[in-house]
Design a protein around this motif. Structure first.
Motif, short mmCIF file in Angstrom:
data_model
loop_
_atom_site.label_atom_id
_atom_site.label_comp_id
_atom_site.label_asym_id
_atom_site.label_seq_id
_atom_site.Cartn_x
_atom_site.Cartn_y
_atom_site.Cartn_z
N LEU A 147 5.19 -8.99 -2.23
CA LEU A 147 6.17 -8.23 -1.46
C LEU A 147 6.90 -9.18 -0.51
CD1 LEU A 147 5.38 -4.78 0.23
CD2 LEU A 147 7.05 -6.38 1.15
N ASP A 170 14.86 -2.72 -1.43
CA ASP A 170 13.55 -2.16 -1.73
C ASP A 170 12.59 -2.57 -0.61
OD1 ASP A 170 11.66 -0.73 -3.08
OD2 ASP A 170 11.39 -2.12 -4.73
N HIS A 171 11.56 -1.80 -0.40
CA HIS A 171 10.57 -2.08 0.65
C HIS A 171 11.26 -2.28 2.01
CE1 HIS A 171 7.41 -2.42 -2.33
NE2 HIS A 171 8.10 -3.33 -2.99
N TYR A 174 9.45 -2.94 5.39
CA TYR A 174 8.81 -4.23 5.62
C TYR A 174 9.80 -5.40 5.62
CZ TYR A 174 4.70 -1.50 4.37
OH TYR A 174 3.73 -0.53 4.31
N ASP A 339 7.65 5.87 -0.66
CA ASP A 339 8.43 4.92 0.12
C ASP A 339 9.59 4.32 -0.68
OD1 ASP A 339 6.90 3.40 -1.58
OD2 ASP A 339 5.96 2.18 -0.03
N LYS A 340 9.87 4.92 -1.83
CA LYS A 340 10.99 4.46 -2.66
C LYS A 340 12.22 5.35 -2.43
CE LYS A 340 8.41 1.31 -4.40
NZ LYS A 340 8.62 -0.10 -3.96
N ARG A 365 0.48 6.97 -0.76
CA ARG A 365 1.90 6.68 -1.03
C ARG A 365 2.44 7.54 -2.17
NH1 ARG A 365 2.32 0.76 -2.52
NH2 ARG A 365 4.57 1.09 -2.32
#
Length: 468
Positions: A147, A170-171, A174, A339-340, A365
């Motif tokens: 990640l 994406d992500h 974070y 979380d997408k 998730r």
């Protein structure tokens, strides 16, 4: 609170359950903890190391590198994530998955030295992979970044060459919510004075700025390496090396030549240390395989498996579906993590799917099938401009307007004509959704399974069980 340390005769699954309980959060980016334990293990990696980061295309690029290097006669270790069915898929030596005992042996070594330092699941398993590779006297290791890059456990390794395949959103929790922020996070896998390959055709400026700041040897697609091709074959062109007459990679998809050219650029940059004959490139590309990436299964109806889980990957998937030719109906089994960007993913495929089978995914998730179905309906309504209708289906009708205002013509309302009907259903798990899709699909239809490794994996496992 973590569980008691597994016993000497514990299974791999018992160890993995233990690892999931060790750290306070499943994802906790940072290199401080893993460095402490790596120092205690006196970890040394005296082989060529290639790290591969990016939003999409990492797995394909790793698979191509592995296949080409194996065809060249090298002893190769490959570390990727996540897995589809078995954890052992993540750690391979010479193309073979590590055994349960091989992995457990590394876990015991880590547990003996880590003391009070807690490691996340990914940190722990990354160390296990590196230790296993160290003991196998490899020539080269191919390591997929999990990640981001800067704080990912794989960035513990000082790579001899680093690749960024693509940069997209994406992500965001974070890595940031822009390509520039995400690009900077990924660029931290680069190292001063070493090859840094970027295959994104439009790289964020932050990648180039960071590479310049640390003095990395930056290779840009379109400037330092490129590809060309026709219907029969393709060619790679780098700074000082050209490879022509290449067969197309065995992996399907519109972006695979971009991934292949990134792999070949890395091998060109490492030529002083790795000699890769032209025939090895041909053999490797022709034999490479990677389940769950536009994987098309034989038989009818056509079944396509793809782990696409972000808008960038979904857009590529849509293009690949269009290139497959005509199918009367497309049935999509979808399961996604919460979380997408689910609405954006659905929007990319909205006009290509006739029936959505929304599956629940387990874990904190995971998104429930019911919630996912609601999001799919909303996304379809926003994309098509039609209101969301029944819980089990979204129907779109066309109405011919009355010919009002024309002299001598009586206004007549034409009854609605049934048009394309998009159905949306929800299920308890991916296998249940897939089973229903197979019941509903005609022989000349196609079934797409996508949205997550956790969606494709169980379906692929179920198909494998039935085949045996």
């Amino acid at each position: 609170m973590s569980r008691l340390q597994p016993s000497d005769n514990a299974t791999l699954q018992e160890w993995l359950d233990y690892l999931e309980s060790l750290h306070r959060t499943p994802i906790d980016l940072g290199l401080d903890r893993i460095r402490v334990v790596a120092d205690k293990l006196k970890l040394e990696l005296p082989f060529v190391k290639i790290t591969v980061g990016g939003t999409n295309g990492k797995g394909s690029t790793c698979a191509m590198l592995e296949a080409i290097l194996l065809a060249s006669g090298y002893k190769v270790g490959t570390y990727t994530s996540p897995h589809l069915i078995d954890f052992n898929e993540r750690i391979r030596v010479d193309g073979e998955q590590a055994s349960d005992q091989d992995i457990i042996d590394q876990f015991h070594k880590i547990e003996r030295v880590r003391g009070e330092t807690t490691l996340s699941y990914f940190e722990y398993t990354t160390l296990a992979a590196l230790m296993l590779f160290e003991g196998r006297k490899l020539d080269v290791a191919v390591l997929e970044v999990g990640l981001g890059g800067r704080l990912d456990a794989v960035n513990l390794v000082d790579a001899d060459c680093a690749i960024i395949t693509s940069v997209d959103i994406d992500h965001t929790a974070y890595l940031g919510d822009t390509r520039e922020k995400i690009g900077l996070e990924k660029a931290h896998i680069f190292r001063p004075g070493r090859p840094a390959i970027c295959a994104d055709p439009m790289p964020p400026q932050t990648i180039m700025d960071y590479a310049g700041r640390i003095g990395a040897d930056l290779w840009l697609f379109g400037k330092d390496f490129n590809y060309s091709g026709d219907r029969q074959q393709w060619a790679y062109g780098g700074r000082s090396q050209r490879r022509s007459g290449l067969a197309y990679p065995a992996l399907r998809g519109a972006n695979q030549l971009l991934n292949a050219s990134a792999a070949l650029a890395a091998l060109e940059a490492l030529r002083p240390r790795l000699v890769v004959p032209q025939q090895a490139v041909r053999i490797g590309l022709s034999q490479v395989s990677l389940p769950g990436r536009l994987q098309i299964l034989p038989g009818t109806p056509t079944i396509i498996l793809d782990v696409a889980h972000n808008p960038h990957a979904a857009a590529a998937l849509g293009q690949n579906l269009d290139a497959m030719g005509y199918f009367p109906h497309t049935h999509a089994v979808i399961g996604m993590l919460n979380d997408k960007d689910i609405p954006a993913v659905v929007a990319k495929l909205a006009n290509r799917v006739d029936h959505w089978y929304c599956a629940s995914l387990e874990g904190p998730r995971g998104t429930s099938g019911q919630d996912l179905a609601a999001m799919v309906r909303q996304a379809l309504a926003a994309t098509t401009g039609q209101p969301s209708l029944e819980e089990t289906s979204t129907e779109v009708h066309r109405v011919k307007p009355p010919e009002e205002g024309r002299p001598g013509v009586r206004s007549v309302a034409v009854p609605p004509v049934p048009a394309h009907t998009v159905k949306v259903s929800n299920f308890e798990n991916p296998v249940q959704a897939f089973t229903e899709a197979r019941k509903q699909a005609a022989e000349n239809d196609r079934i797409l399974v996508f949205g997550s490794f956790a969606t494709v994996g169980p379906v692929l496992d179920e198909l494998g069980r039935k085949a045996t």
